[in-house]
Design a protein around this motif. Structure first.
Motif, short mmCIF file in Angstrom:
data_model
loop_
_atom_site.label_atom_id
_atom_site.label_comp_id
_atom_site.label_asym_id
_atom_site.label_seq_id
_atom_site.Cartn_x
_atom_site.Cartn_y
_atom_site.Cartn_z
N ASP B 284 36.92 8.41 25.29
CA ASP B 284 36.55 8.72 26.68
C ASP B 284 36.40 10.24 26.84
O ASP B 284 35.41 10.73 27.42
N ALA B 285 37.35 10.98 26.28
CA ALA B 285 37.29 12.44 26.37
C ALA B 285 36.05 12.97 25.62
O ALA B 285 35.36 13.88 26.11
N CYS B 286 35.75 12.39 24.47
CA CYS B 286 34.57 12.83 23.69
C CYS B 286 33.28 12.51 24.42
O CYS B 286 32.34 13.31 24.44
N ASN B 287 33.24 11.31 24.99
CA ASN B 287 32.05 10.93 25.78
C ASN B 287 31.77 11.98 26.85
O ASN B 287 30.63 12.42 27.03
N LYS B 288 32.84 12.35 27.56
CA LYS B 288 32.67 13.30 28.67
C LYS B 288 32.28 14.68 28.15
O LYS B 288 31.37 15.31 28.66
N PHE B 289 32.97 15.15 27.10
CA PHE B 289 32.76 16.51 26.62
C PHE B 289 31.42 16.66 25.91
O PHE B 289 30.72 17.66 26.06
N SER B 290 31.04 15.64 25.13
CA SER B 290 29.84 15.76 24.30
C SER B 290 28.67 14.95 24.84
O SER B 290 27.67 14.74 24.14
N ASN B 291 28.82 14.46 26.07
CA ASN B 291 27.75 13.70 26.71
C ASN B 291 27.29 12.52 25.85
O ASN B 291 26.12 12.37 25.53
N LEU B 292 28.24 11.70 25.46
CA LEU B 292 27.94 10.49 24.69
C LEU B 292 28.25 9.27 25.55
O LEU B 292 28.78 9.40 26.66
N HIS B 293 27.91 8.10 25.02
CA HIS B 293 28.07 6.90 25.84
C HIS B 293 28.67 5.75 25.04
O HIS B 293 28.24 4.61 25.16
N TYR B 294 29.64 6.06 24.21
CA TYR B 294 30.28 4.99 23.45
C TYR B 294 31.22 4.20 24.36
O TYR B 294 31.79 4.77 25.30
N PRO B 295 31.39 2.90 24.09
CA PRO B 295 32.35 2.10 24.88
C PRO B 295 33.75 2.73 24.80
O PRO B 295 34.13 3.24 23.75
N THR B 296 34.47 2.67 25.89
CA THR B 296 35.81 3.26 25.94
C THR B 296 36.80 2.30 25.29
O THR B 296 37.61 1.65 25.97
N LEU B 297 36.70 2.23 24.00
CA LEU B 297 37.50 1.28 23.20
C LEU B 297 37.95 1.98 21.92
O LEU B 297 37.35 2.98 21.51
N PRO B 298 38.98 1.46 21.27
CA PRO B 298 39.33 2.01 19.94
C PRO B 298 38.10 1.97 19.05
O PRO B 298 37.40 0.95 19.00
N THR B 299 37.84 3.07 18.36
CA THR B 299 36.54 3.24 17.70
C THR B 299 36.72 3.82 16.29
O THR B 299 37.63 4.61 16.06
N LEU B 300 35.86 3.39 15.37
CA LEU B 300 35.79 4.04 14.06
C LEU B 300 34.45 4.76 13.92
O LEU B 300 33.41 4.19 14.24
N PHE B 301 34.51 6.02 13.47
CA PHE B 301 33.31 6.74 13.02
C PHE B 301 33.33 6.63 11.49
O PHE B 301 34.33 6.98 10.86
N LEU B 302 32.23 6.18 10.92
CA LEU B 302 32.18 5.93 9.48
C LEU B 302 31.05 6.70 8.82
O LEU B 302 30.02 6.94 9.45
N GLU B 303 31.24 7.08 7.56
CA GLU B 303 30.12 7.67 6.82
C GLU B 303 30.15 7.17 5.39
O GLU B 303 31.23 7.04 4.78
N PHE B 304 28.96 6.87 4.88
CA PHE B 304 28.80 6.32 3.54
C PHE B 304 27.95 7.26 2.70
O PHE B 304 26.90 7.71 3.16
N HIS B 305 28.40 7.57 1.50
CA HIS B 305 27.62 8.41 0.57
C HIS B 305 27.34 7.64 -0.71
O HIS B 305 28.22 6.92 -1.20
N GLY B 306 26.17 7.81 -1.27
CA GLY B 306 25.88 7.17 -2.56
C GLY B 306 24.41 7.16 -2.85
O GLY B 306 23.64 7.93 -2.27
N THR B 307 24.02 6.29 -3.77
CA THR B 307 22.59 6.07 -3.99
C THR B 307 22.10 5.20 -2.84
O THR B 307 22.90 4.60 -2.11
N GLU B 308 20.78 5.10 -2.72
CA GLU B 308 20.22 4.26 -1.65
C GLU B 308 20.79 2.84 -1.74
O GLU B 308 21.27 2.28 -0.74
N THR B 309 20.76 2.28 -2.94
CA THR B 309 21.26 0.92 -3.15
C THR B 309 22.77 0.86 -2.89
O THR B 309 23.26 -0.07 -2.24
N GLY B 310 23.47 1.84 -3.40
CA GLY B 310 24.93 1.86 -3.27
C GLY B 310 25.37 1.91 -1.82
O GLY B 310 26.28 1.19 -1.40
N VAL B 311 24.71 2.75 -1.04
CA VAL B 311 25.07 2.89 0.37
C VAL B 311 24.81 1.58 1.11
O VAL B 311 25.63 1.14 1.91
#
Lengths: 483, 483
Positions: B284-311
């Protein structure tokens, strides 16, 4: 009670450098106290037993301790250390005796603690990927215990070494290119300090993937070769057994082509699990010893871990690179049994080399350089071997820039011994001139102390000596090693 | 020359615990000597400058040094240390001031060495995956320098901290789950010891992927928070920029569901590059500060690195796990710009939390536990926040078992300050009771010394104090921190 050499050699109390000769009765009393502490059957002063504990697998000569004990638990180790500390008796921890730098030689006599009867596996946490082992647990024993858990401990120096011994020498081996060395895989240690106090390097029963709580005591004891304390427990990081594993063998027209392939595989970011180089002499020795039939050419043994799709992709990328460098088609080892055969052959490189000259002893060099310097240093080193007329097949964990010349020599031939010594020093200095180290994974032991000084410089060696003096002010813990 | 408080405060010479009051002229002479050494324009005793150097981003109160200097090279740092050592003046290294545990507070006054003007990037070796940086080089500056090399340095604590400062605090951040922390990524350090000697922890100009040459001095200085010496160069491990990178956001019905997903992703061996948890208050704080609109729920931000197939494969496996746990469909951030927006929002969590209560200060907790204990400790901690009536949005590097409550508090409200202090101690002890640590990546600084003692025990803290006394016998290097 049979104390070798009586008063003059008893328990390190009467060495010229131990500060004067005390009475034989002190030694007798200590052995009696040890028997009371750990039990009659767990103490030996028999010559044959002591000699078994005074040497490892290297060419360093046997220097037996005065007494060997088998403690059963950390409380006993702590009390034994208290006793020895009070009486200024040297203490040498002993695991499987598979070291390669004379790390267990009792250069000042004293007490050897054989820790193999402390062999419990404790606190396996499959959900958090860690386990705690006592010092008698070997690498293979742990992986056998883990068989049905879906996890494994990947660090693999070849020998079935004790895991705490592997901690002490900062061992690594064939899987380090992917999973790191012992340095990256120890979470916490229980260590008995020379005066008997018990230190938990990361705090008692703690296990976390990361911490910034104070000085990194864990890393200080990894690779200290038993010179700062006696490791009585190690908490180790575990990994999921990969979904798919494939191994392969590939021959090359030249050393340069094999090593260039290695460098390029790493540069492409292929997460290869093992990439082992064997030169023509080594592969020939392995063929003979393990009844294999690989071409007598510079060779890479490779292993890929990942998902089914991921492994396929890795193999494709790798084959492309090896083919560009003139490598042969891959010979596959896909099933567990075939892979075992392949890696047993690789791990038997030491015995294969020794078999080249029956009756001779072995000594393994252990330099490690930045990977890009590998082609040059291996080519230079093979020339040096040729010029020196020495037998030294080369096998190496080239993915880490680390390789070994397994020097096979006749210890009765003084000229050859001198030549080998000169060769190994020259090789270490060649590596250091290329920004490398004189030891990637075998440690300093008794033979490389001068090289260590050259490698880390005066300020570095002073810092190491200060650390030693801080933790072991009486110089009782495995004296004569490292610094 | 304006020395705050004159003789009584001049250069730490006259503190009650510094062993007697010397003359004001000594202080004047030192500042003159410093000017001669590093140049008039590289020395300041101005109050505003000193105050800028006496605080970091935390709620710890400002404790300004008596003088600030900007050395230009290691020779100057060495000579400055010699001067200070001879006159028993405290020395505090200063990078970007982005620490979170009061690590730069001059609790005994003295000299602050602002190292930002030593900012060269040296010896980039793309073929060997390493680079050497001076202490003024920040994380972003290095990655910008590396832009066309195909390599990057992944450790990312959010702030654009200096890399040597990150070494000093054993920093980590969002990528550690895949690439490790500073502990795993420092190859060699050049350190000026308190008496001015220059130590190269792995030997001068050495760089290797592994070594077992003596005691691990490098690891001893990583995380020492400037209490053992002044880091003047760091050789760091680099990585190939992944062929493909995808980021995604996923909401969950409960904290438990989000954290359970994390644990299962790790257990499946998915080589996830980032997995960051934000609780409902934080998002909620990030939504307000960074002008985002994610649901106000427990959230995971994820990132995947690899080859195209691997990712693709990683994403498929991860989605399966999150869906089983009731997670939402993924919101994708595939292009560089979208990913930057996502991670900037995450890295602005600190400022987003502060914006919840304008005029208030922040303090970040930093516990780390075995990953399987995460669901329980986060649920317990949220209850505790509720009961205590405190504002503390949660963000965490949950892949490592590490999370932060960003406590936002009014420093003028003594009752609230006390409550926050009690809460943070309670949280640290809750983590320690679950085999965890009171600090995963922020360090001990001035506030957690008692907790460190509880965490590592009497033998551990004694060992740390011995190391401190060995390297810094006069207690001049960043005194009052860690031990």
């Amino acid at each position: 009670m049979l104390l070798l050499g009586g008063v003059q050699r008893a328990l390190g109390l009467c060495r010229p450098h131990s500060g004067g000769c005390r009475s034989y009765s002190v030694a007798v009393q200590l052995v009696d106290d040890l028997r009371a502490l750990v039990g009659e059957s767990n103490v030996s002063t028999a010559k044959v037993v002591r000699e078994q504990h005074g040497r490892d697998e290297s060419m360093h000569s046997c220097q037996p301790p005065d007494v060997v004990i088998w403690p059963q638990n950390v409380e006993q180790v702590s009390k034994v250390a208290e006793l020895c500390y009070a009486r200024s008796v040297p203490m040498i921890p002993f695991g499987t005796g598979t070291g390669l730098e004379g790390g267990v030689a009792a250069v000042r006599g004293g007490l050897c603690l054989n820790l193999t009867r402390m062999d419990r596996i404790l606190n396996l946490r499959t959900d958090d990927f860690y386990v705690t082992v006592e010092p008698g647990v070997t690498r293979k024993a742990l992986n056998s215990y883990l068989r049905d858990s879906g996890l494994w401990f990947p660090v693999d120096p070849g020998a079935d070494a004790s895991l705490c011994g592997m901690v002490a020498t900062s061992a690594s081996g064939t899987n380090a290119v992917r999973y790191g060395t012992m340095r990256e895989n120890v979470i916490n240690l229980e260590v008995v300090l020379p005066d008997g106090r018990v230190l938990n390097t990361a705090g008692k029963d703690r296990s976390f993937r990361k911490t910034s709580a104070g000085y990194n005591l864990t890393s200080l004891f990894v690779g200290a070769e038993g010179t700062l304390g006696i490791i009585t427990k190690a908490t180790l990081r575990l990994y999921g057994v990969p979904e798919a594993t494939i191994a392969a063998v590939c021959s090359f027209p030249s050393v340069q082509a094999a090593v260039d392939s290695t460098v390029q595989i790493l540069q492409c970011g292929i997460p290869i699990a093992r990439i082992e180089f064997l030169d023509d002499v080594m592969i020939d020795a392995c063929n003979k010893f393990s009844n294999l039939h690989y071409p007598t050419l510079p060779t890479l043994f490779l292993e890929f871990h990942g998902t089914e799709t991921g492994v396929k992709e890795q193999v494709q990328q790798t084959e492309l690179i090896t083919q560009i460098n003139g490598g042969s088609d891959f010979t596959w080892a896909q099933g567990q049994e075939e892979r075992n055969k392949l890696w047993t052959a690789r791990h038997n490189a030491w015995y294969s080399a020794l078999a080249l000259r029956p009756g001779c002893r072995g000594y393994s060099t252990d330099v490690c350089v930045p990977v890009s310097k590998l082609p040059q240093i291996i080519v230079d080193t093979k020339e040096d071997l040729l010029t020196s007329g020495l037998t030294g097949p080369i096998a190496g964990h080239v993915g880490d820039g680390n390789f070994h010349c397994i020097m096979v020599l006749d210890l009765n031939d003084q000229d050859e011994v001198r030549k080998v010594k000169e060769f190994t020093d020259r090789l270490a200095r060649r590596a250091m001139a290329m920004n490398g180290t004189c030891t990637g994974e075998h440690g300093i032991g008794i033979g490389k102390r001068r090289l260590l000084q050259e490698e880390v410089g005066d300020v570095g060696i002073t810092a190491m000596k200060q650390i030693k003096a801080t933790f072991d002010p009486k110089n009782l813990m495995n004296p004569g090693k490292v610094v």
